[in-house]
Design an enzyme around this catalytic site. Structure first.
Site, PDB file in Angstrom:
ATOM      1  N   ALA A 210       0.752  -1.246   0.125  1.00  0.00           N
ATOM      2  CA  ALA A 210      -0.408  -0.127   0.311  1.00  0.00           C
ATOM      3  C   ALA A 210       1.050   1.658  -0.059  1.00  0.00           C
ATOM      4  O   ALA A 210       1.521   0.820   0.795  1.00  0.00           O
ATOM      5  CB  ALA A 210      -0.711   0.181   0.997  1.00  0.00           C
ATOM      6  N   PRO A 211       0.241   1.889  -0.741  1.00  0.00           N
ATOM      7  CA  PRO A 211      -0.880   2.211  -1.478  1.00  0.00           C
ATOM      8  C   PRO A 211      -0.854   1.897  -2.554  1.00  0.00           C
ATOM      9  O   PRO A 211      -1.875   1.899  -3.555  1.00  0.00           O
ATOM     10  CB  PRO A 211      -1.028   3.766  -1.756  1.00  0.00           C
ATOM     11  CG  PRO A 211       0.266   4.074  -1.486  1.00  0.00           C
ATOM     12  CD  PRO A 211       1.075   3.576  -1.016  1.00  0.00           C
ATOM     13  N   GLY A 212       0.216   1.586  -2.992  1.00  0.00           N
ATOM     14  CA  GLY A 212       0.610   0.417  -4.419  1.00  0.00           C
ATOM     15  C   GLY A 212       1.154   1.224  -5.125  1.00  0.00           C
ATOM     16  O   GLY A 212       1.570   0.507  -6.948  1.00  0.00           O
ATOM     17  N   GLY A 213       2.038   1.604  -5.359  1.00  0.00           N
ATOM     18  CA  GLY A 213       3.411   2.783  -6.281  1.00  0.00           C
ATOM     19  C   GLY A 213       4.116   1.416  -7.198  1.00  0.00           C
ATOM     20  O   GLY A 213       4.175   1.660  -8.230  1.00  0.00           O
ATOM     21  N   ASP A 229      -0.561  -6.021   2.269  1.00  0.00           N
ATOM     22  CA  ASP A 229      -0.837  -4.991   3.371  1.00  0.00           C
ATOM     23  C   ASP A 229      -2.033  -4.877   3.903  1.00  0.00           C
ATOM     24  O   ASP A 229      -2.986  -5.447   3.361  1.00  0.00           O
ATOM     25  CB  ASP A 229      -0.514  -3.970   2.454  1.00  0.00           C
ATOM     26  CG  ASP A 229       0.147  -2.766   3.350  1.00  0.00           C
ATOM     27  OD1 ASP A 229      -0.319  -1.793   4.430  1.00  0.00           O
ATOM     28  OD2 ASP A 229       1.315  -2.148   3.156  1.00  0.00           O
ATOM     29  N   ASP A 265       9.088  -2.892   0.397  1.00  0.00           N
ATOM     30  CA  ASP A 265       9.759  -1.792   0.386  1.00  0.00           C
ATOM     31  C   ASP A 265       8.860  -0.776   1.267  1.00  0.00           C
ATOM     32  O   ASP A 265       7.756  -0.742   1.289  1.00  0.00           O
ATOM     33  CB  ASP A 265       8.967  -0.822  -0.323  1.00  0.00           C
ATOM     34  CG  ASP A 265       9.771   0.816  -1.302  1.00  0.00           C
ATOM     35  OD1 ASP A 265      10.349   1.180   0.117  1.00  0.00           O
ATOM     36  OD2 ASP A 265       8.844   1.887  -1.190  1.00  0.00           O
ATOM     37  N   LYS A 294      15.154   0.286   4.789  1.00  0.00           N
ATOM     38  CA  LYS A 294      15.363   1.553   5.533  1.00  0.00           C
ATOM     39  C   LYS A 294      16.784   0.861   6.189  1.00  0.00           C
ATOM     40  O   LYS A 294      17.053   0.138   7.109  1.00  0.00           O
ATOM     41  CB  LYS A 294      14.212   2.029   6.331  1.00  0.00           C
ATOM     42  CG  LYS A 294      13.103   2.071   5.404  1.00  0.00           C
ATOM     43  CD  LYS A 294      12.741   2.453   3.589  1.00  0.00           C
ATOM     44  CE  LYS A 294      11.378   1.937   3.688  1.00  0.00           C
ATOM     45  NZ  LYS A 294      11.901   2.212   1.599  1.00  0.00           N
TER      46      LYS A 294
END
Length: 340
Positions: A210-213, A229, A265, A294
């Site tokens: 989410a949101p779906g990139g 997600d 991600d 990250k």
């Protein structure tokens, strides 16, 4: 950091990085025993190119010459002479770049003018204009780095050994109008560096979708995507025929069958994400991996050492690459594969 940009020494290696990450790249090179030296914003020098390549480097070139300050035509003549004596008969891909910093970026026009002037002085039959064919043609990337304080450097690296084919490693991806976030550009840049990418009919699992990139860009390539997600996807993805939305935690999810690609991600603690990705490798749940990790504010290199160990030694992932790409911020992108 030196008060003025320092010229590198011929024969050593010039590395570019994201501004503010010079100390992390320096530390990484020092740990590899490569005798690094800080040159200025976004530039670090080392005695050699270590293996594996430094994660915080965008691009690396062996220094051919550091040119003394001079008029543009004098610099162009000196650069052309230094390029002309490079060994080998293969083609050259000539590129120019500036350090990606507040002081370096205003020099872009100067760098472009120097590139044009040097090209005019080189034999046209040796110049390869299509950089996308650089690897298969055995070309050498020849870089003109125009840095602040009158520092101009000629460097080179064979395209097949280069960290990036983009000048200075600055691979700018175009943001699609419909993309919901910057994340899509990170994925496009990661896929751009692979020998092949997901295609029509491939099964992809997108953890933390989410949101779906990322899901959106995979679907655009014709892939089938399992988006994992608890949060909602964009409406157009939630109803897409090639998207299956599994609303549960990525840490709890187990696939019904192995996937071709695993993508991840997630804004989560790096070592826990690495352990999750290692589980997928260990259990043979995916053949290819592309993930964004990250990084903490401090101790980035010790964390990267543990991430590498977890993915390779515990997960069995092979061909691991760890890179801070142009569109990455406090993060790195990892790629790997695993035979089922």
């Amino acid at each position: 950091m030196p008060a003025q940009t320092q010229p590198p020494v011929a024969g050593r290696w010039l590395w570019t990085c994201r501004a503010g990450f010079e100390s992390h790249l320096f530390e990484e090179l020092a740990w590899a025993g490569a005798a690094p030296r800080l040159l200025g914003d976004a530039l670090v020098e080392s005695e050699r190119s270590p293996s594996p390549p430094p994660a915080f480097a965008r691009a690396g070139y062996q220094v051919v010459a550091s040119l003394p300050p001079g008029a543009p035509e004098v610099l162009a003549e000196a650069a052309a002479r230094s390029i002309g004596v490079l060994p080998g008969a293969g083609p050259w891909v000539l590129q120019s770049f500036t350090p990606d910093s507040p002081r370096g970026n205003p020099l872009a026009t100067t760098a472009e003018a120097l590139e044009a002037a040097v090209k005019a002085r080189l034999p046209s039959e040796r110049l390869l204009e299509d950089g996308g064919r650089a690897k298969e043609s055995g070309a050498r990337l020849v870089a003109l780095c125009v840095a602040p304080d009158g520092v101009t450097v000629v460097g080179s690296v064979f395209a097949r050994e280069a960290l990036s084919l983009a000048p200075g490693g600055r691979r700018r991806m175009r943001r699609e109008v419909e993309s919901p976030s910057r994340a899509a550009m990170k994925l496009e840049e990661a896929l751009d560096g692979l020998a092949f990418e997901p295609g029509r009919g491939d099964v992809c699992v997108d953890l933390g979708a989410a949101p779906g990139g990322w899901t959106q860009r995979l679907v655009a390539r014709g892939a089938r995507v399992v988006a994992v997600d608890p949060a909602k996807l964009m409406p157009e993805l939630a109803s897409h025929g090639r998207v299956k939305h599994v609303q549960e935690s990525a840490f709890a999810y187990a696939p019904e069958e192995p996937a071709d690609w695993l993508f991840c991600d997630m804004a989560w603690r790096p070592l826990e994400v690495a352990q999750l990705l290692a589980k997928w490798g260990r259990r043979g749940w995916a053949s290819h991996l592309v993930a964004n990790i990250k990084l903490p504010m401090k101790d980035k290199n010790p964390v990267l050492v543990r991430v590498r160990h977890t993915l390779v030694e515990e997960g069995g992932w092979e061909g691991l690459t760890v890179r801070q790409l142009y569109h990455d911020r406090d993060e790195v992108t990892v790629t790997a594969h695993r035979l089922r």
